[in-house]
Design an enzyme around this catalytic site. Structure first.
Site, PDB file in Angstrom:
ATOM      1  N   ASP A  24       0.788  -1.240  -0.118  1.00  0.00           N
ATOM      2  CA  ASP A  24       0.053  -0.136   0.348  1.00  0.00           C
ATOM      3  C   ASP A  24       1.096   1.379  -0.009  1.00  0.00           C
ATOM      4  O   ASP A  24       1.797   1.451   0.914  1.00  0.00           O
ATOM      5  CB  ASP A  24      -0.884  -0.055   1.111  1.00  0.00           C
ATOM      6  CG  ASP A  24      -2.050   1.045   1.055  1.00  0.00           C
ATOM      7  OD1 ASP A  24      -2.165   1.637   0.098  1.00  0.00           O
ATOM      8  OD2 ASP A  24      -2.657   1.173   2.107  1.00  0.00           O
ATOM      9  N   ASP A  60      -3.032   2.550  -5.805  1.00  0.00           N
ATOM     10  CA  ASP A  60      -1.931   2.532  -5.086  1.00  0.00           C
ATOM     11  C   ASP A  60      -2.072   1.259  -3.939  1.00  0.00           C
ATOM     12  O   ASP A  60      -1.064   1.425  -2.988  1.00  0.00           O
ATOM     13  CB  ASP A  60      -2.086   3.812  -4.030  1.00  0.00           C
ATOM     14  CG  ASP A  60      -3.557   3.944  -3.297  1.00  0.00           C
ATOM     15  OD1 ASP A  60      -4.519   3.055  -3.626  1.00  0.00           O
ATOM     16  OD2 ASP A  60      -3.757   4.640  -2.334  1.00  0.00           O
ATOM     17  N   GLU A  61      -2.641   0.213  -4.468  1.00  0.00           N
ATOM     18  CA  GLU A  61      -2.373  -0.851  -3.416  1.00  0.00           C
ATOM     19  C   GLU A  61      -2.564  -2.030  -4.474  1.00  0.00           C
ATOM     20  O   GLU A  61      -3.521  -1.913  -5.399  1.00  0.00           O
ATOM     21  CB  GLU A  61      -3.270  -0.946  -2.195  1.00  0.00           C
ATOM     22  CG  GLU A  61      -4.727  -0.795  -2.660  1.00  0.00           C
ATOM     23  CD  GLU A  61      -5.566  -0.945  -1.242  1.00  0.00           C
ATOM     24  OE1 GLU A  61      -5.184  -1.625  -0.628  1.00  0.00           O
ATOM     25  OE2 GLU A  61      -6.628  -0.130  -1.201  1.00  0.00           O
TER      26      GLU A  61
END
Length: 459
Positions: free
Chosen positions: A23, A117-118
């Site tokens: 993350d 983003d993860e």
């Protein structure tokens, strides 16, 4: 009551834990800081800056004042008056996300993106090349920083639930004097899984939203440990059969979901909340074309097409209406999608005006890009800045903006992508790749002044 189930020691040794959750730390904020270094160290809010704007991300300095994602920007400004508000620009986020994905795929092909983003990674087949799971986690963290100059936090565990919680535990800590460095990597060994898991607040589990949390609190369940101690019969009577069994399993650390390699999203959508209510059928139809063009562009960029088109409107009183239709063939062009979306919009009562408009495509499948062969040849050998976007449009066969093929007022053809639609989409993509998205648009959907709408990948 479901009894705790401890896995045998040889099932997953600490060095061979299969699941990683990576993350990025304050991803949107940090991308904006790379663009503008003057933002470093200052409280930053990324999101809509208008009266109805919403926070997409906040720096750790802003979080210390109570700002968080999904909060109205106006409220965030009151909590943190010194914050700098930056309007979301997804082009930079997508570029960084693509570079990060390449790092992940250099270690394992088993990557499941959750957002820009993860992602989850299954590294069970990577130990021979990269070492233990902990070593792989540190390798990924260092490689991501080298590739994009951004930090990430990595959780390592035997399943997705634990890995997700571990990545949270690895993150920097919010502090009034500035963020405190986190662990960077957090490994949850099999022997301490239940102690780690059951110390968490119950809302840390997937599936515990505000309604479920209220019901659990009513039976004095506040931690995952409390949840694990509730008899299954009582849990089922409180939250329902399927949900109760699911939560009971999670509370015991049982999560058998695999990492889905390259799974397709459930939908691709684009929606916008307007500063002032949108009125007038012509204006609403024009905005529908613009949103449809954005969705179609992202479909093609990801090699996707879809059959089900959905439009969503929210009225000034916050009431929500949706309409959907499933087409006989998959589509991926703005022309075909706008045709279907405008037909759906025409079935809605719009006399009250609307505050939000959205277009989505679902029932997705993989499709070859229409620009795989012609586009490179159309652009190769051209010096930067020459020809102009207009000349390149003409070279690629796009009629002038006043022509029906580019106008939102065109008489739409039959539902589905025609050969002309695909050629037009190819040309649009080529121009935007070279000169930027804002240089060309369908006539009635030309971008106007104002903040960009919300963009999101559905899952």
């Amino acid at each position: 009551m479901i009894q705790p189930q401890h896995r045998p020691p040889d099932e997953a040794e600490p060095d061979e834990l299969p699941i990683l959750h990576v993350d990025m730390d304050a991803f949107y904020v940090e991308v904006e800081r790379m663009r503008d270094p003057s933002l470093i160290g200052r409280p930053v809010i990324v999101g809509g800056s208008g009266r109805r704007g919403v926070v997409a991300s906040a720096s750790y300095e802003a979080r210390a004042a109570g700002v968080h994602a999904a909060m109205p920007t106006a409220q965030a400004r009151r909590l943190c008056p010194s914050a700098v508000v930056v309007t979301s620009d997804f082009s930079g986020y997508i570029e960084a996300s693509s570079a990060i994905a390449e790092v992940f795929e250099s270690v394992t092909p088993h990557v499941e993106p959750i957002a820009l983003d993860e992602a989850f990674l299954d590294v069970s087949g990577a130990h021979r090349l990269f070492g233990s799971s902990s070593e792989i986690a540190w390798h990924l963290r260092n490689s991501v920083r080298e590739a994009v100059a951004l930090d990430c936090s990595v959780g390592v565990a035997s399943n997705k639930t634990l890995a997700k919680l571990a990545s949270v535990a690895a993150k920097p800590a919010v502090h009034p004097d500035g963020p405190r460095p986190g662990l960077g990597v957090c490994v949850v060994s099999v022997s301490r899984e239940l102690d780690f898991l059951q110390a968490h607040a119950v809302e840390a589990l997937w599936g515990v939203g505000p309604v479920t949390l209220r019901r659990l609190n009513e039976i004095e369940v506040y931690t995952v440990g409390d949840l694990a101690a509730v008899p299954l019969e009582r849990l089922v009577s409180t939250v329902g059969a399927a949900h109760g069994v699911h939560l009971a399993a999670l509370a015991q650390g049982i999560d058998d979901r695999p990492v889905h390699r390259g799974g397709l999203p459930r939908s691709v959508s684009h929606e916008q909340t307007f500063e002032t209510d949108l009125t007038g059928l012509d204006r609403i139809r024009s905005e529908t074309v613009r949103l449809a063009d954005a969705v179609a562009s992202r479909l093609r960029a990801n090699g996707l097409s879809g059959r089900t088109v959905t439009v969503k409107v929210k009225h000034p009183d916050f009431s929500l209406r949706t309409r959907a239709q499933t087409l006989p063939a998959p589509i991926q062009t703005g022309h075909a999608l706008a045709h279907a979306a405008q037909e759906l919009v025409g079935t809605l009562a719009l006399d009250r005006g609307i505050r939000l408009l959205g277009v989505a495509v679902s029932n997705l499948e993989e499709t070859a890009s229409p620009a795989t062969e012609t586009t490179p040849g159309a652009l190769d050998g051209r010096e930067a800045g020459s020809p102009s976007p207009r000349q390149l449009a003409l070279d690629l066969g796009i009629p002038p903006a006043s022509g029906d093929a580019c106008s939102g007022e065109a008489v739409w053809g039959p539902t589905g992508d025609t050969e002309l639609d695909l050629r037009l989409a190819e040309a649009l993509d080529a121009i935007r790749d070279r000169f930027g998205r804002s240089v060309i648009a369908h006539g009635s959907a030309a971008l106007r002044d104002g903040t960009p709408g919300e963009r999101r990948w559905g899952r």
